[in-house]
Write a protein that holds these residues in place. Structure first.
Motif, PDB file in Angstrom:
ATOM      1  N   ALA B 238      10.855  -7.620   5.051  1.00 24.85           N
ATOM      2  CA  ALA B 238      10.038  -7.882   6.245  1.00 24.85           C
ATOM      3  C   ALA B 238       9.126  -9.071   6.007  1.00 24.85           C
ATOM      4  N   MET B 239       8.570  -9.162   4.779  1.00 24.58           N
ATOM      5  CA  MET B 239       7.697 -10.288   4.462  1.00 24.58           C
ATOM      6  C   MET B 239       8.502 -11.582   4.410  1.00 24.58           C
ATOM      7  N   ALA B 240       9.680 -11.521   3.817  1.00 19.58           N
ATOM      8  CA  ALA B 240      10.480 -12.729   3.636  1.00 19.58           C
ATOM      9  C   ALA B 240      10.928 -13.294   4.976  1.00 19.58           C
ATOM     10  N   THR B 241      11.217 -12.387   5.941  1.00 18.46           N
ATOM     11  CA  THR B 241      11.701 -12.892   7.222  1.00 18.46           C
ATOM     12  C   THR B 241      10.557 -13.172   8.176  1.00 18.46           C
ATOM     13  N   ARG B 333      -3.878 -10.253   8.046  1.00 21.83           N
ATOM     14  CA  ARG B 333      -4.442 -11.557   7.706  1.00 21.83           C
ATOM     15  C   ARG B 333      -3.774 -12.037   6.430  1.00 21.83           C
ATOM     16  N   LEU B 334      -3.943 -13.338   6.135  1.00 22.52           N
ATOM     17  CA  LEU B 334      -3.301 -13.879   4.930  1.00 22.52           C
ATOM     18  C   LEU B 334      -3.790 -13.140   3.687  1.00 22.52           C
ATOM     19  N   ASP B 335      -5.126 -12.925   3.576  1.00 20.48           N
ATOM     20  CA  ASP B 335      -5.632 -12.283   2.359  1.00 20.48           C
ATOM     21  C   ASP B 335      -5.135 -10.852   2.236  1.00 20.48           C
ATOM     22  N   LYS B 339      -2.929  -9.443  -0.757  1.00 16.79           N
ATOM     23  CA  LYS B 339      -3.383  -8.275  -1.514  1.00 16.79           C
ATOM     24  C   LYS B 339      -2.265  -7.233  -1.576  1.00 16.79           C
ATOM     25  N   LEU B 340      -1.629  -7.022  -0.412  1.00 11.78           N
ATOM     26  CA  LEU B 340      -0.541  -6.055  -0.351  1.00 11.78           C
ATOM     27  C   LEU B 340       0.579  -6.452  -1.304  1.00 11.78           C
ATOM     28  N   GLY B 341       0.922  -7.744  -1.316  1.00 10.10           N
ATOM     29  CA  GLY B 341       2.031  -8.199  -2.153  1.00 10.10           C
ATOM     30  C   GLY B 341       1.710  -8.076  -3.627  1.00 10.10           C
ATOM     31  N   TRP B 342       0.500  -8.507  -3.980  1.00 12.12           N
ATOM     32  CA  TRP B 342       0.184  -8.592  -5.404  1.00 12.12           C
ATOM     33  C   TRP B 342      -0.233  -7.274  -6.011  1.00 12.12           C
ATOM     34  N   CYS B 347       2.970  -2.842  -7.979  1.00 17.01           N
ATOM     35  CA  CYS B 347       2.925  -1.557  -8.679  1.00 17.01           C
ATOM     36  C   CYS B 347       4.129  -0.709  -8.310  1.00 17.01           C
ATOM     37  N   LEU B 348       4.382  -0.624  -6.985  1.00 17.44           N
ATOM     38  CA  LEU B 348       5.511   0.199  -6.528  1.00 17.44           C
ATOM     39  C   LEU B 348       6.818  -0.319  -7.103  1.00 17.44           C
TER      40      LEU B 348
END
Ligand code: SF4
Ligand code: SF4
Lengths: 248, 365
Positions: B238-241, B333-335, B339-342, B347-348
């Motif tokens: 979802a992030m990539a697209t 938002r970008l941050d 945060k979600l990605g990093w 971790c998951l």
């Protein structure tokens, strides 16, 4: 110094988060199968407007007593009175200015102005939006493509569309205004300066003047007076007043 | 000369898509001179993969109809109607066809500050590059290029995509495009690592990176064996697209369209479908990694096509789920995205990797 209160967002724990997410996805899936679509496919169907909808204004010259009330009350200065060939003054509406408050209709003492539910009138330019009296008598030309009309219904806190076959009637049938018969009366004869503005103003020729003993005497004919109040507005000494007509 | 043709035909005939249902038709064909060769070529597995599934035909249909399906579904979920007026009695199904026609006839405006050669070539270049992974994706048993390193190659090519988006933004030379491009670059780093780790977790789990072998080893589909990796992979996709909750790079409200803001005409049309192309490829990858590829109950009479059918159905299912996100979630938002990605995603992804290792260890013992 008193510190400012910081606004913080609501905190959710993990189980609540999962629950709300699952609920949102569930609703989205349910809606994509059985949608509660709100869209009205104008012009194939029209939204049914409420009876007190404020739209295009119609005018009936036979009922107009040329009292100028409409043009005085109009907050947007959209109404101008124009002299008609029969020497009477009738309103014209500039829809480029009109804010559709319908104060004019409410204040019309003769019940000559009428509201309609027509809201989709198109003009080519601003000048065309100035609507002379003649165009207010007749309805503007409408091409009706609608086969259904749509009503919103609230059921158990949910909004639904109800479609009914047939054309919505675009006129509003309002009962004629209850007219309290009024007549103009002079309340302070001593202060009349005899300017004769009222006599010139009166559309129905109810005010006449005569010279008696070298003094000018004004007379109001109660039978002819329509109670339009024009003389009251124009009187330079402000000594005229509208009074309820008491017929004996 | 004749010998060459004969050897060629032998190779072609030895690797045919078998469809029992149309066999009687094929038996009649030798009587018609050229058609026999043409049909034989069409049914040659590598060419079938490129031309029909998962290649041009299915891919093209996806690009043509999925934007419509997405808009329609989201519209319905949000009490709107979506595309409607073009062929309204079919619900506006040819909307994208009409858009494409319009794009074709529109002028491609190159503004004077743009890096002209790059500005013009990047949309077309990226469209072709985005098609490359399809060569390695098998639909059932049909694949254009079979290698034991297919998943790695697909991942490598998928990781190339953002570079072209960055190129688009850079060549546009406008501030909105720059901001969008920088956001894209940030997001690229945020999702790519968990995304790749999730894929590696599945490679470790199956002990192979050949998609055909992977499908055969998924008697239990990967999504049940390792749901954590599946979740990470899905969010990563979802992030990539740049689907809705992560539509950070081309956020319409602030940046118009981010990296694509300066494009018009057919160049814009190509960029518009890029993200759908990417979504198609990533859904196909997800199908292979987690949903067992083309495996499924064999449908009698379809032969090899049965696998193709299952593959397409599963891919479209993933694709639809991906698109439905748009109807439900507002944008991060970008941050927040970073945060979600990093943190949680990384971790998951590592937990997913650990699960895979445990499953493999249990199997060995
Ligand atoms: S509707 Fe209101 S604004 Fe329009 S003409 Fe009447 S009084 Fe004036
Ligand atoms: S208020 Fe009514 S009666 Fe008076 S001038 Fe206007 S339209 Fe005529």
């Amino acid at each position: 110094m008193k510190s400012m209160k910081k606004v913080v967002g609501p905190e959710y724990n993990l189980s609540e988060k999962i629950k709300t997410n699952v609920y949102a996805v569930g609703v989205a899936m349910q809606e994509s199968v059985y949608p509660h679509t709100m869209t009205v496919f104008y012009p194939r169907e029209r939204k049914k407007m409420p009876d007190n909808y404020r739209g295009f204004i119609l005018f009936d010259p036979d009922k107009c007593i040329s009292c100028f009330n409409c043009s005085f009350v109009c907050p947007a200065n959209a109404i101008r009175m124009k002299e008609a060939p029969n020497k009477r003054y009738y309103p014209t509406v500039d829809y480029g200015r009109c804010i559709f408050c319908h104060f004019c209709i409410d204040s019309c003492s003769g019940g000559a102005l009428k509201a309609t539910k027509i809201h989709d009138v198109a003009y080519k330019d601003m000048d065309e939006m100035f609507t002379p009296t003649e165009e207010m008598i007749e309805l503007p030309e409408i091409i009706r493509e609608d086969k259904k009309y749509v009503e919103y219904e609230i059921e158990e806190d949910d909004l639904h569309l109800k479609r009914t076959k047939g054309e919505d009637y675009l006129f509003v049938e309002v009962p004629p205004p209850i007219q309290i018969p009024m007549v103009s009366q002079c309340i302070d004869r001593a202060n009349c300066i005899g300017c004769r503005v009222c006599e010139e103003m009166c559309e129905s020729g109810a005010i006449s003047s005569s010279v008696e003993n070298g003094m000018l005497r004004m007379k109001i004919d109660t039978d002819k007076c329509t109670g339009c109040g024009l003389c009251v507005k124009e009187c330079s000494m402000q000594i005229l007043m509208l009074k309820k007509l008491e017929r004996k | 000369m004749m010998e060459m043709i004969d050897t060629l035909m032998e190779t072609v005939m030895s690797n045919q898509v078998s469809i029992p249902l149309i066999e009687p038709m094929l038996d009649v064909l030798p009587e018609i001179p050229m058609l026999q060769y043409m049909v034989a070529f069409m049914l040659w597995k590598p060419l079938f993969a490129i031309l029909i599934c998962p290649g041009l035909t299915v891919g093209g249909l996806t690009l043509l109809f999925f934007p419509w399906i997405e808009r329609k579904l989201c519209g319905r979920a949000q009490w709107r109607v979506g595309p409607h007026e073009i062929v309204w009695w079919l619900g506006g199904v040819i909307q994208l066809l009409a858009d494409t026609l319009r794009f074709l006839f529109q002028e491609v405006i190159v503004h004077k500050d743009a890096h002209r050669p790059y500005f013009l070539q990047f949309p077309f270049l990226s469209f072709t590059i985005f098609l490359l992974p399809l060569l390695f994706i098998p639909a059932g048993t049909i694949v254009a290029i079979q290698t034991p390193y297919a998943i790695q190659i697909i991942l490598a090519l998928v990781c190339l995509f953002p570079l072209f988006i960055l190129g688009l933004g850079w060549a546009s030379n406008s501030r909105f495009a720059y901001i969008g491009t920088v956001r894209e670059a940030f997001m690229y780093f945020a999702y790519e690592i968990p995304f790749i780790i999730a894929a590696i977790a599945m490679i470790i789990l199956y002990g192979t990176s050949d998609p055909l072998l992977m499908a055969s080893r998924q008697s239990i589909p990967g999504i049940i064996l390792n749901p954590v990796a599946a979740l990470v992979f899905f969010i990563g996709a979802a992030m990539a697209t740049g689907r809705m909750p992560f539509e950070i790079a081309d956020s319409d409200q602030e940046l118009c369209a981010g990296p694509h803001v300066e494009y018009s005409g057919i160049a814009f049309g190509l960029i518009y479908v890029l993200c759908y192309e990417k979504a198609y490829i990533l859904s196909a990858l997800m199908t292979i990694l987690f949903l067992g590829g083309g495996s499924g109950p064999v449908i009698a009479g379809l032969g090899d096509l049965s696998g193709v059918l299952w593959f397409v159905v599963k891919t479209y299912l993933v694709l639809t789920t991906l698109f439905m996100l748009r109807a439900v979630y507002p944008r991060y938002r970008l941050d927040q995205g970073l945060k979600l990605g990093w943190s949680p995603m990384l971790c998951l992804a590592l937990i997913g990797l650990a699960i895979s290792l445990v499953v493999v260890a249990v199997r060995v013992i």
